[in-house]
Scaffold this motif. Structure first.
Motif, PDB file in Angstrom:
ATOM      1  N   LEU A  31       0.876  -1.181  -0.117  1.00  0.00           N
ATOM      2  CA  LEU A  31      -0.040  -0.024  -0.034  1.00  0.00           C
ATOM      3  C   LEU A  31       1.092   1.352  -0.129  1.00  0.00           C
ATOM      4  N   THR A  45      -0.351   5.174  -1.030  1.00  0.00           N
ATOM      5  CA  THR A  45      -1.426   5.503  -0.102  1.00  0.00           C
ATOM      6  C   THR A  45      -0.741   6.350   1.134  1.00  0.00           C
ATOM      7  N   TRP A  69      -2.884   6.693   6.743  1.00  0.00           N
ATOM      8  CA  TRP A  69      -3.679   5.489   6.461  1.00  0.00           C
ATOM      9  C   TRP A  69      -2.932   4.368   6.878  1.00  0.00           C
ATOM     10  N   TRP A  81      -8.337  -3.025  -0.585  1.00  0.00           N
ATOM     11  CA  TRP A  81      -7.685  -1.868  -1.116  1.00  0.00           C
ATOM     12  C   TRP A  81      -6.531  -2.259  -2.168  1.00  0.00           C
TER      13      TRP A  81
END
Length: 133
Positions: free
Chosen positions: A69, A74, A78, A125
């Motif tokens: 991620l 990202t 997060w 995700w």
């Protein structure tokens, strides 16, 4: 290098230290109890082994997901939220699985639920990122 990757590295480091501490607890119990392998039906050692085993079953893949991620862009916020929630979840689970008193299994359940939530978020995700690419 993206800031989020450093954040993922931070959470990876904390999780690795936590798993190490769970392993050290097993070693200390084995030395104290004179049990070299297995748990020989000792409930304290058995729960310590399961706490460590459960963490090693769940955490590595989720840390890989956090790193992916971060590499996908990202935000650091997060990564902190997911890494921190996972860390709290694993602490709760490990504590809950190793205690004998009745009210604390709820701790274990909450740890599981939070871990599963983080798993679903990271998995979703990453799949969404692929679909959007």
């Amino acid at each position: 290098m993206p800031d989020a990757l450093y954040v993922a590295g931070f959470w990876t480091g904390l999780h690795l230290l936590f798993i190490w501490a769970l392993g050290i607890r097993i070693t200390r119990l084995r030395m104290k109890l004179g049990i070299g392998t297995g748990h020989q039906d000792n409930p304290v050692l058995e729960r310590a082994v399961r706490a460590h085993g459960n963490a090693t079953e769940h955490v590595p893949g989720l840390l890989l997901g956090l790193g992916l991620l971060a590499l996908l862009g990202t935000s650091s916020l997060w990564i902190h939220a997911l890494g921190g929630t996972l860390f709290i979840a694993r602490l709760l689970h490990a504590y809950g699985i190793q205690v004998q008193s009745k009210p604390l299994p709820l701790t274990r359940v909450l740890g599981n639920l939070l871990s599963w939530g983080v798993t679903l978020i990271i998995a979703g995700w990453l799949i969404w990122a692929f679909v959007q690419s």
